[in-house]
Design a protein around this motif. Structure first.
Motif, PDB file in Angstrom:
ATOM      1  N   PHE A 261      -6.384   3.634  -5.270  1.00 50.23           N
ATOM      2  CA  PHE A 261      -6.460   2.968  -3.784  1.00 50.23           C
ATOM      3  C   PHE A 261      -6.125   4.467  -3.393  1.00 50.23           C
ATOM      4  N   ALA A 262      -4.790   4.959  -3.590  1.00 54.94           N
ATOM      5  CA  ALA A 262      -3.445   5.987  -2.823  1.00 54.94           C
ATOM      6  C   ALA A 262      -4.148   7.469  -3.451  1.00 54.94           C
ATOM      7  N   SER A 263      -5.144   7.691  -4.705  1.00 56.43           N
ATOM      8  CA  SER A 263      -6.073   9.069  -4.103  1.00 56.43           C
ATOM      9  C   SER A 263      -6.630   9.375  -3.524  1.00 56.43           C
ATOM     10  N   ASP A 264      -6.240  10.843  -3.241  1.00 60.94           N
ATOM     11  CA  ASP A 264      -6.845  11.430  -2.209  1.00 60.94           C
ATOM     12  C   ASP A 264      -8.293  12.105  -3.016  1.00 60.94           C
TER      13      ASP A 264
ATOM     14  N   MET B 143       2.037  -2.080   6.973  1.00 62.81           N
ATOM     15  CA  MET B 143       0.857  -2.748   6.909  1.00 62.81           C
ATOM     16  C   MET B 143       1.273  -3.741   5.137  1.00 62.81           C
ATOM     17  N   THR B 144       1.033  -4.768   5.206  1.00 65.12           N
ATOM     18  CA  THR B 144       1.374  -5.275   4.366  1.00 65.12           C
ATOM     19  C   THR B 144      -0.235  -4.715   3.138  1.00 65.12           C
TER      20      THR B 144
ATOM     21  N   PRO C  41       1.238  -0.464  -0.150  1.00 66.34           N
ATOM     22  CA  PRO C  41      -0.298   0.130   0.091  1.00 66.34           C
ATOM     23  C   PRO C  41       0.775   1.606  -0.512  1.00 66.34           C
ATOM     24  N   THR C  42       0.566   2.373  -0.402  1.00 71.90           N
ATOM     25  CA  THR C  42       0.956   3.410  -0.331  1.00 71.90           C
ATOM     26  C   THR C  42      -0.131   4.236  -0.457  1.00 71.90           C
ATOM     27  N   ASN C  43       0.574   5.830   0.306  1.00 69.91           N
ATOM     28  CA  ASN C  43      -0.895   6.555   1.198  1.00 69.91           C
ATOM     29  C   ASN C  43      -1.442   6.713   2.412  1.00 69.91           C
ATOM     30  N   LEU C  44      -0.766   5.588   3.380  1.00 70.08           N
ATOM     31  CA  LEU C  44      -1.349   5.260   4.477  1.00 70.08           C
ATOM     32  C   LEU C  44      -0.557   6.242   5.381  1.00 70.08           C
TER      33      LEU C  44
END
Length: 173
Positions: free
Chosen positions: A98-101, A57-58, A47-50
């Protein structure tokens, strides 16, 4: 000399031939279909942008958590994650970024995750008899917007009544 045609004998011969054919087919093992290859286990990229979740986290852990939130909220992935029209699945549908805000609901989800963590850490953990932590499902119960709590109406107690007047005692006269 040729024997006369006997329809009963002809029917019996046909029935006997059919029975022999069926028994021959039943005695053969069924043709095995080629086995389908086993499904490949899903892999999830790192994951990116957590911003709220732990950075270590994986992809599998994040996916598992998102599935829990999805069930607790009655939401879909696309509720918080924007479509990526530059990438598509084999059916031609756009994948999610999934990384987009870009979706405001993602900011709401992060705020609610922080709130839930704060409640569990700063309040629930301090109660000795508390067993279960607060989760998204505690309030949402599988619905994106939680239903408002409406307390049950309780009928007021009956008003006191005046005591009945004394009945005259005829023996007292």
């Amino acid at each position: 000399m040729k024997a006369p045609f006997n329809p009963l004998l002809s029917a019996a011969a046909t029935l006997l031939a059919a029975a022999a054919l069926v028994s021959t087919m039943a005695a053969q093992p069924p043709q095995a279909l080629p086995a389908a290859p086993p499904p490949q286990p899903a892999t999830f990229p790192a994951p990116t942008n957590l911003k709220i979740l732990p950075a270590n986290m994986t992809g599998q852990q994040v996916n598992d958590l998102m599935r829990q939130w999805q069930a607790a909220l009655g939401a879909r992935c696309s509720s918080c994650h924007a479509k990526d029209y530059g990438q598509s699945d084999p059916d031609g549908r756009p994948l999610l970024n999934f990384a987009s805000d870009s979706k405001p609901m993602k900011a709401v989800a992060r705020l609610m995750a922080q709130m839930t963590n704060d409640i569990n850490t700063n309040y629930i953990a301090r109660i000795d008899s508390s067993a279960d932590p607060v989760t998204c499902g505690t309030c949402h119960r599988g619905r994106l917007g939680p239903d408002p709590f409406i307390p049950p109406t309780v009928a007021p107690p009956p008003a006191p009544q005046d005591p009945p007047p004394p009945t005259p005692n005829p023996a007292a006269n």
